[in-house]
Design a protein around this motif. Structure first.
Motif, mmCIF file in Angstrom:
data_model
loop_
_atom_site.group_PDB
_atom_site.id
_atom_site.type_symbol
_atom_site.label_atom_id
_atom_site.label_comp_id
_atom_site.label_asym_id
_atom_site.label_seq_id
_atom_site.Cartn_x
_atom_site.Cartn_y
_atom_site.Cartn_z
ATOM 1 N N LEU A 326 -12.936 51.367 -21.416
ATOM 2 C CA LEU A 326 -13.998 51.611 -22.393
ATOM 3 C C LEU A 326 -15.058 50.512 -22.361
ATOM 4 N N LEU A 327 -14.609 49.258 -22.249
ATOM 5 C CA LEU A 327 -15.557 48.141 -22.180
ATOM 6 C C LEU A 327 -16.429 48.237 -20.935
ATOM 7 N N GLY A 328 -15.835 48.689 -19.827
ATOM 8 C CA GLY A 328 -16.613 48.870 -18.614
ATOM 9 C C GLY A 328 -17.664 49.952 -18.767
ATOM 10 N N ASP A 329 -17.329 51.020 -19.493
ATOM 11 C CA ASP A 329 -18.301 52.076 -19.769
ATOM 12 C C ASP A 329 -19.398 51.589 -20.715
ATOM 13 N N ARG A 330 -19.046 50.689 -21.603
ATOM 14 C CA ARG A 330 -20.004 50.231 -22.624
ATOM 15 C C ARG A 330 -20.902 49.113 -22.107
ATOM 16 N N PHE A 331 -20.335 48.129 -21.425
ATOM 17 C CA PHE A 331 -21.092 46.932 -21.037
ATOM 18 C C PHE A 331 -21.353 46.835 -19.535
ATOM 19 N N GLY A 332 -20.804 47.736 -18.763
ATOM 20 C CA GLY A 332 -20.967 47.672 -17.313
ATOM 21 C C GLY A 332 -19.774 47.018 -16.646
ATOM 22 N N ARG A 333 -19.623 47.287 -15.349
ATOM 23 C CA ARG A 333 -18.447 46.785 -14.626
ATOM 24 C C ARG A 333 -18.520 45.274 -14.386
ATOM 25 N N ARG A 334 -19.690 44.771 -14.011
ATOM 26 C CA ARG A 334 -19.809 43.370 -13.609
ATOM 27 C C ARG A 334 -19.458 42.416 -14.749
ATOM 28 N N ALA A 335 -19.999 42.673 -15.926
ATOM 29 C CA ALA A 335 -19.784 41.756 -17.048
ATOM 30 C C ALA A 335 -18.303 41.622 -17.385
ATOM 31 N N VAL A 336 -17.590 42.743 -17.383
ATOM 32 C CA VAL A 336 -16.167 42.701 -17.733
ATOM 33 C C VAL A 336 -15.360 42.064 -16.604
ATOM 34 N N TYR A 337 -15.740 42.354 -15.361
ATOM 35 C CA TYR A 337 -15.072 41.718 -14.217
ATOM 36 C C TYR A 337 -15.194 40.195 -14.287
#
Length: 464
Positions: A326-337
């Motif tokens: 869900l966080l990846g959908d909300r903030f994008g993949r790079r930021a969470v990675y």
């Protein structure tokens, strides 16, 4: 040829209902669960009993290294399976490949459960073990990649991260099931019972799961993205020379769409994906495989403590994985990675201090924390990000290769290297250092990668 390609571009994809999406999700989850259950069953057996029943004539330290080596050879076969089945999946579709891989994995895992031991047939026992491990790896080499591609290509774009994370939940489910089975065996069986017949039970029980997975996949519809690919005609991808011929006769728009997929120089997306894979795969090999044997052999805690810790950590993962999706959908993949790989780097030494403290709560907390942040969280992102990095023409092949090559370089070699370094140094600090190195490789790869959230998966070319 031109008319065939244009017709393929203009034919709408077969409609997919919520029921189709559910079936695809369950199929992907179950197949991945079976893959990781099979491999976790093996890795735990390698850490706990295989050194005694297949390598009894060596010292405990050498036996552990040898058992971990048999665990690692499966990753060589996985690479061969990734190449063979990946190319097949890009050429004739995802569904047929997923049907074959589940059969290979299930049959080889079941047969491990009926192997004679070293005491019965001598050196032939570990030889047969390695053979079955190779067959198991060959089938598994494309299973998780195929499930990832299928589910990502089925998912609605705004919830792609969440739905794709179900593949990661499959890994978690398989890990949990295998660890729970071993935890029960260690709790209720004596050492003699475990070594004589108890170790066989988890491998034999996997047969029932294989039958259900095969039944489910027989009625699964093909990926809608595969059917919409402009280079697919009558369910089969055109060869390169056929696409080149079509480009020469197509109009400028149609020609550019096809040319983008076959004339783009490959490599950038692959190496970025390999780096993203490195942290998760390396951390998994250390935490879920090596540390189980290391704790049981070197720390003054109960023999069931490390497997119990994996069980509790896996249970927590049922919340971690979808939240990260869900966080990846909300903030994008790079930021969470970037966030997760940074956290793993910072926590490496504190986690190892907890694990090596000698206290049961310390082992439990350390293992669960390392598993959820450094393995399951990264895996949740990996499922969707790697699929989005690649174009549809070579997505299956490149994704499978990136996963399996990363597995060989990190997961397969890592436990053997860790066993060697800890034996030489007599300390746990090399484990923490390896966790940091793996996580930093993923951090750099995520920093260099483009944001892929929302990318059109039908496009033939890679994201970079």
């Amino acid at each position: 040829m031109k008319d065939s390609v244009i017709a393929a571009q203009q034919t709408p994809s077969a409609q997919r209902t919520t029921r189709d999406l559910t079936r695809a999700a369950v199929s992907g989850w179950l197949g991945t669960a079976m893959e990781f259950m099979d491999f976790q069953l093996y890795s735990l057996a390698a850490a706990i009993v295989f050194n005694k029943i297949f390598f009894p004539d060596v010292s405990p330290a050498i036996g552990l290294i040898a058992a971990m080596a048999t665990y690692g050879v499966g990753y060589v076969a996985r690479l061969a399976g990734a190449v063979y089945f990946g190319r097949m999946g890009d050429r004739i579709g995802r569904k047929k490949v997923l049907y074959l891989t589940i059969l290979l994995m299930g049959a080889s895992t079941t047969l491990i459960g009926v192997l004679p031991t070293y005491a019965t047939i001598g050196i032939l026992a570990p030889v047969l073990l390695v053979v079955l491990r190779l067959v198991q790896g060959f089938g598994a080499g494309a299973e998780i990649a195929g499930a990832t591609v299928m589910l990502t290509e089925y998912a609605p774009v705004r919830r792609r991260g969440l739905i794709s994370s179900l593949v990661s939940l499959g890994t978690n489910s398989g890990t949990l099931a295998a660890s729970a089975l071993w935890a029960v065996l260690l709790a209720v069986l004596s050492e003699e019972q475990l070594l004589s017949w108890g170790w066989r039970l988890p491998f034999l029980l996997s047969f029932a799961l294989m039958i259900f997975a095969v039944w489910l996949r027989r009625s699964l519809k093909e990926s809608p993205v595969f059917e919409q690919r402009p280079d697919v005609v009558d369910g089969v991808a055109l060869a390169r020379d056929e696409v080149e011929s079509a480009i020469a006769t197509a109009d400028s728009h149609e020609g550019s769409v096809l040319a983008a997929g076959i004339r783009q120089r490959k490599g950038k997306a692959f190496f970025l994906a390999l780096g993203l894979r490195f942290g998760q795969a390396g951390n998994s090999g250390l935490i879920q495989t090596f540390l189980v044997g290391y704790i049981a052999t070197n720390l003054a805690v109960g023999r069931s403590v490390p497997t119990d810790a994996i069980v509790y950590g896996s249970l927590a993962g049922f919340a971690t994985v979808p939240v990260i999706g869900l966080l990846g959908d909300r903030f994008g993949r790079r930021a969470v990675y970037l966030t997760l790989s940074s956290l793993t780097t910072v926590l490496a030494f504190p986690v190892m201090l907890l694990i090596t403290s000698g206290s049961t709560p310390g082992v439990m907390i350390g293992m669960a924390l390392g598993l959820n942040v450094g393995v399951l969280g990264l895996f949740s992102l990996e499922s969707v990000t790697m699929a989005e990095l690649f174009g549809s023409r070579t997505r299956f092949t490149q994704l499978a290769l990136a996963k399996e090559l990363g597995g060989i370089l990190a997961t397969a070699i890592g436990p053997v290297l860790a066993a060697t370094l800890t034996a030489v140094t007599g300390s746990w600090w090399p484990i923490a250092a390896m966790l940091i190195v793996y996580s930093l490789i993923t951090f750099v790869s995520a920093y260099l990668a483009p944001e892929t959230r929302g990318r059109d998966l039908v496009r033939l070319e890679d994201a970079v």
